[in-house]
Motif scaffolding. Sequence first.
Motif, mmCIF file in Angstrom:
data_model
loop_
_atom_site.group_PDB
_atom_site.id
_atom_site.type_symbol
_atom_site.label_atom_id
_atom_site.label_comp_id
_atom_site.label_asym_id
_atom_site.label_seq_id
_atom_site.Cartn_x
_atom_site.Cartn_y
_atom_site.Cartn_z
ATOM 1 N N UNK A 161 1.103 -1.612 0.328
ATOM 2 C CA UNK A 161 -0.263 -0.132 -0.225
ATOM 3 C C UNK A 161 1.027 1.368 0.131
ATOM 4 N N UNK A 162 1.912 0.961 0.390
ATOM 5 C CA UNK A 162 3.052 2.742 0.625
ATOM 6 C C UNK A 162 4.385 2.235 -0.434
ATOM 7 N N UNK A 163 4.493 1.112 -1.291
ATOM 8 C CA UNK A 163 5.401 0.776 -2.735
ATOM 9 C C UNK A 163 6.502 0.960 -1.508
ATOM 10 N N UNK A 164 7.011 0.519 -0.893
ATOM 11 C CA UNK A 164 8.163 0.345 0.308
ATOM 12 C C UNK A 164 7.994 -0.958 1.199
ATOM 13 N N UNK A 165 9.177 -0.975 1.528
ATOM 14 C CA UNK A 165 9.362 -2.169 2.872
ATOM 15 C C UNK A 165 10.696 -2.223 2.955
ATOM 16 N N UNK A 166 11.780 -2.896 3.468
ATOM 17 C CA UNK A 166 12.859 -3.383 3.601
ATOM 18 C C UNK A 166 13.266 -3.778 2.137
ATOM 19 N N UNK A 167 12.798 -4.871 1.426
ATOM 20 C CA UNK A 167 13.258 -5.716 0.475
ATOM 21 C C UNK A 167 13.482 -4.288 -0.618
#
Length: 251
Positions: free
Chosen positions: A44-50
């Motif tokens: 939903x935010x188009x982000x993350x660790x990977x």
Amino acid sequence: MGQRSVRGLVWTLVLGLMLEMGVSVAAELRMGVRSRISPWAIAEDNRGIELDIVREALAYRGHQLVPVYLPYTRLKQQLSSQSVDGVLLSNEKLGLEGVHFSDSHVTFHNVGVSLATKNLHVTRMEDISKQRLSVLAFPNARLLLGNEFAAAAKASARYQEIPNQLSQVRMLYWQRVDLVVLERHIFEYYSKEAEREGDQLAEVRVHALFPPTHYKVAFRDEAIRDDFNEGLRMLRENGRYQQIIDHYLKR
């Protein structure tokens, strides 16, 4: 021949030479990403660790990541049909064909989690079948978590895998299963989400049953894989790699 035509011809020749030499050209890459594996990939935010690690490693050579969020069961199909340029969170155990694997870019620490009130003692894989535990794991856990776990899962009549890891966590708190198997940071993330949505959490017991699982990115293009590896190396050397991880896990 006009000046514009000459420039076009020169660029075509240069591009052909670069491809022949195995040099990649900056590209927009559609990469298959598993949905609902926060904090590694937060769709939903188009982000993350990977996602952040892959995005920045590719950008080192000018490539742009375009995430394509798909259920786990469709990732392999989309790769085979060349609808995506690669797949994140992969390794050789998944049986993907026609791909070039990167260096390992993320490591998962998978665990078993039970409710403390059940007072379960699960220290070996065989405890799962001996105690006739109901187990809920993530897709392809039997392939990824080693032969002992695969044998325990096969011996258990109450073993299941589901792709929605929020539902997986909720099933534990709702006392529908005895044990959930998943990455520990994913468990922590979705426990907080379940609580925000009104679920009542309970004390849990974490069972350290598995060694770390090292994941890679599967690319269809070998030269882009090499570019990614170079960018990944730079992220680790300049400290940015650890900064990304700390941003999500040390809050």
